[in-house]
Write a protein that holds these residues in place. Sequence first.
Motif, PDB file in Angstrom:
ATOM      1  N   SER A  95      -0.145  14.932  -3.333  1.00  0.00           N
ATOM      2  CA  SER A  95      -1.319  15.800  -3.434  1.00  0.00           C
ATOM      3  C   SER A  95      -1.342  16.822  -2.297  1.00  0.00           C
ATOM      4  O   SER A  95      -1.787  17.958  -2.484  1.00  0.00           O
ATOM      5  CB  SER A  95      -2.614  14.980  -3.456  1.00  0.00           C
ATOM      6  OG  SER A  95      -2.721  14.152  -2.318  1.00  0.00           O
TER       7      SER A  95
ATOM      8  N   SER B  58      -6.235   8.950  -0.216  1.00  0.00           N
ATOM      9  CA  SER B  58      -4.992   8.211  -0.466  1.00  0.00           C
ATOM     10  C   SER B  58      -4.371   7.745   0.843  1.00  0.00           C
ATOM     11  O   SER B  58      -3.861   6.621   0.945  1.00  0.00           O
ATOM     12  CB  SER B  58      -4.001   9.081  -1.234  1.00  0.00           C
ATOM     13  OG  SER B  58      -4.468   9.358  -2.537  1.00  0.00           O
TER      14      SER B  58
ATOM     15  N   SER C 227       0.806  -1.221   0.000  1.00  0.00           N
ATOM     16  CA  SER C 227       0.000   0.000   0.000  1.00  0.00           C
ATOM     17  C   SER C 227       0.841   1.274   0.000  1.00  0.00           C
ATOM     18  O   SER C 227       0.290   2.374  -0.059  1.00  0.00           O
ATOM     19  CB  SER C 227      -0.921   0.014   1.223  1.00  0.00           C
ATOM     20  OG  SER C 227      -0.162   0.087   2.430  1.00  0.00           O
TER      21      SER C 227
ATOM     22  N   GLN D  76      -8.783  14.188  -1.927  1.00  0.00           N
ATOM     23  CA  GLN D  76      -7.895  13.231  -2.590  1.00  0.00           C
ATOM     24  C   GLN D  76      -6.767  12.787  -1.664  1.00  0.00           C
ATOM     25  O   GLN D  76      -6.426  11.596  -1.597  1.00  0.00           O
ATOM     26  CB  GLN D  76      -7.317  13.878  -3.848  1.00  0.00           C
ATOM     27  CG  GLN D  76      -6.341  13.021  -4.631  1.00  0.00           C
ATOM     28  CD  GLN D  76      -5.792  13.765  -5.842  1.00  0.00           C
ATOM     29  OE1 GLN D  76      -6.484  14.568  -6.461  1.00  0.00           O
ATOM     30  NE2 GLN D  76      -4.540  13.516  -6.156  1.00  0.00           N
ATOM     31  N   THR D  77      -6.195  13.734  -0.938  1.00  0.00           N
ATOM     32  CA  THR D  77      -5.104  13.422  -0.017  1.00  0.00           C
ATOM     33  C   THR D  77      -5.554  12.476   1.086  1.00  0.00           C
ATOM     34  O   THR D  77      -4.888  11.471   1.383  1.00  0.00           O
ATOM     35  CB  THR D  77      -4.555  14.720   0.607  1.00  0.00           C
ATOM     36  OG1 THR D  77      -4.076  15.576  -0.427  1.00  0.00           O
ATOM     37  CG2 THR D  77      -3.431  14.421   1.587  1.00  0.00           C
TER      38      THR D  77
ATOM     39  N   THR E  79       2.673   7.765  -1.170  1.00  0.00           N
ATOM     40  CA  THR E  79       3.344   8.672  -2.094  1.00  0.00           C
ATOM     41  C   THR E  79       2.329   9.608  -2.742  1.00  0.00           C
ATOM     42  O   THR E  79       2.561  10.817  -2.872  1.00  0.00           O
ATOM     43  CB  THR E  79       4.091   7.884  -3.176  1.00  0.00           C
ATOM     44  OG1 THR E  79       5.001   6.972  -2.547  1.00  0.00           O
ATOM     45  CG2 THR E  79       4.874   8.818  -4.088  1.00  0.00           C
ATOM     46  N   ARG E  80       1.181   9.061  -3.136  1.00  0.00           N
ATOM     47  CA  ARG E  80       0.134   9.889  -3.733  1.00  0.00           C
ATOM     48  C   ARG E  80      -0.403  10.902  -2.726  1.00  0.00           C
ATOM     49  O   ARG E  80      -0.642  12.063  -3.069  1.00  0.00           O
ATOM     50  CB  ARG E  80      -1.007   9.007  -4.241  1.00  0.00           C
ATOM     51  CG  ARG E  80      -0.655   8.153  -5.440  1.00  0.00           C
ATOM     52  CD  ARG E  80      -1.915   7.548  -6.044  1.00  0.00           C
ATOM     53  NE  ARG E  80      -1.583   6.677  -7.178  1.00  0.00           N
ATOM     54  CZ  ARG E  80      -1.456   5.369  -7.100  1.00  0.00           C
ATOM     55  NH1 ARG E  80      -1.628   4.762  -5.933  1.00  0.00           N
ATOM     56  NH2 ARG E  80      -1.157   4.654  -8.165  1.00  0.00           N
ATOM     57  N   ALA E  81      -0.611  10.454  -1.498  1.00  0.00           N
ATOM     58  CA  ALA E  81      -1.116  11.359  -0.464  1.00  0.00           C
ATOM     59  C   ALA E  81      -0.133  12.494  -0.216  1.00  0.00           C
ATOM     60  O   ALA E  81      -0.523  13.670  -0.117  1.00  0.00           O
ATOM     61  CB  ALA E  81      -1.374  10.587   0.829  1.00  0.00           C
TER      62      ALA E  81
ATOM     63  N   ARG F 271      -6.300   4.712   2.038  1.00  0.00           N
ATOM     64  CA  ARG F 271      -5.962   3.504   1.290  1.00  0.00           C
ATOM     65  C   ARG F 271      -4.573   2.996   1.671  1.00  0.00           C
ATOM     66  O   ARG F 271      -4.325   1.788   1.642  1.00  0.00           O
ATOM     67  CB  ARG F 271      -6.047   3.775  -0.206  1.00  0.00           C
ATOM     68  CG  ARG F 271      -7.473   4.079  -0.674  1.00  0.00           C
ATOM     69  CD  ARG F 271      -7.552   4.247  -2.171  1.00  0.00           C
ATOM     70  NE  ARG F 271      -7.301   2.984  -2.865  1.00  0.00           N
ATOM     71  CZ  ARG F 271      -7.244   2.865  -4.187  1.00  0.00           C
ATOM     72  NH1 ARG F 271      -7.395   3.949  -4.951  1.00  0.00           N
ATOM     73  NH2 ARG F 271      -7.015   1.692  -4.745  1.00  0.00           N
ATOM     74  N   CYS F 272      -3.691   3.891   2.041  1.00  0.00           N
ATOM     75  CA  CYS F 272      -2.374   3.467   2.507  1.00  0.00           C
ATOM     76  C   CYS F 272      -2.500   2.661   3.799  1.00  0.00           C
ATOM     77  O   CYS F 272      -1.890   1.608   3.955  1.00  0.00           O
ATOM     78  CB  CYS F 272      -1.485   4.688   2.732  1.00  0.00           C
ATOM     79  SG  CYS F 272       0.106   4.289   3.491  1.00  0.00           S
TER      80      CYS F 272
ATOM     81  N   HIS G 262       0.238   4.488  -2.166  1.00  0.00           N
ATOM     82  CA  HIS G 262      -0.848   5.394  -1.801  1.00  0.00           C
ATOM     83  C   HIS G 262      -0.339   6.520  -0.892  1.00  0.00           C
ATOM     84  O   HIS G 262      -0.837   7.640  -0.934  1.00  0.00           O
ATOM     85  CB  HIS G 262      -1.976   4.633  -1.107  1.00  0.00           C
ATOM     86  CG  HIS G 262      -2.713   3.704  -2.014  1.00  0.00           C
ATOM     87  ND1 HIS G 262      -3.438   4.148  -3.105  1.00  0.00           N
ATOM     88  CD2 HIS G 262      -2.828   2.349  -2.008  1.00  0.00           C
ATOM     89  CE1 HIS G 262      -3.979   3.116  -3.724  1.00  0.00           C
ATOM     90  NE2 HIS G 262      -3.616   2.010  -3.086  1.00  0.00           N
TER      91      HIS G 262
END
Length: 413
Positions: A306, A357, A296, A353-354, A301-303, A360-361, A299
């Motif tokens: 963003s 993410s 996970s 969005q943050t 990294t995406r958080a 989900r992480c 996710h």
Amino acid sequence: MTVHSLRRRPAPSAEATLAPQGAEPRSEIDDLGQRTQRVAAIAAVHADDVDRDGRFPIEAITAAKALGLMGLMAPASLGGEGASLGEIADICYALGRACASTAMIYAMHQVKVACVVRHGVGSAWHEGFIKRLVRDQLLLASSTTEGSGGGNVRSSEAPIVYAEDRISLERAASVISYGAAADAVVTTARRDADAAASDQVLAVFLRSDYTLEQTLSWDTLGMRGTCSAGFTLRAAGEAAQLLPVPYEEIHTQSMVPAAHILWSSTWAGVAAAAVEKARKHLRKSMRGGAGELPPSAPHFTRANASHRALRALIATTLAGYEAIADDPDALSALDFQAEINLLKVDASELAVQTVMSALRCGGLSSYRNDSDVSIGRHLRDVLSSPIMINNDRILANVAPSALLTEVPTTVRG
């Protein structure tokens, strides 16, 4: 954008008896960052039960008052500390990391302070009010939504009624956040009974000037502690309590910029707390396993990405506003109005969005309510951001002016 960017400024003196339970008395050596962190620590302790019970965060707001955070933007000549909007944004960010409701209440209060300070200085009544705001650390509520107009703050149904040098107002306020706990209310109204709905004034009423009759409850998914119930507001006072400039100017120059910057900073703080929870989850996973990142991890990294984009967006827009803050023509220009309105839209979507993410992480651990990396409260709170003052309404309002704005020809244009 972190609270560490707040410049060192001593707190004003106060009697130790002003300190709330659990808070240390403020001292002359406290800088603004230290005072903010004290309030944030108290807010964090009570954040879960504020959310669970849907109650006003009395402990944190009492601490903010005791530590002199309510009238920071007032000029020194009126007893304040002359804080910038950027410094207030950093406070909202810090409080958002601790308790979203506390941060949003503080943000909404400071939006009203920004309006009164910018447009009330020079008016004897409002200068006296600003001095009292600082002296008594008043909490200001906002009443800008009404009846069938809902979130259209540029339209008022109820008019100001005049009787010589006295005024009165009765309005069906669909929302007055923390109205029952406020010390004063700043409200829009039609200029008079014959005025168009868009011909508005902004009035300041002290708690002794008005009554509130609750008409709607507040039992929501998130931001529960803002206690944003509906009321019938009945107020009376002096005609001098009307701000001396039309609301149209206040809306463009102060209301929208302050609201969108401070709300966005609050949501960024909530998102920051979620990212920190995801980071904590990953570290625990690595300690418990073979030292490798779990599947996970992307996710996170995406958080993180963003959230960086969110902070950069707020910082850039804030810098742009502060650069033209003294230029009414620049503030009313189509480019800036589109930018400041779209800040609210883009920031709210990036914040959601943050947090998603980050959730989900953390997976099931973050989905649980009984976990030390739970993100349930943060998600429910941040989901208010595209809904309270709906993004669809803003996008629809911006569309006509966007058609008149040329697409930039350079990256930095």
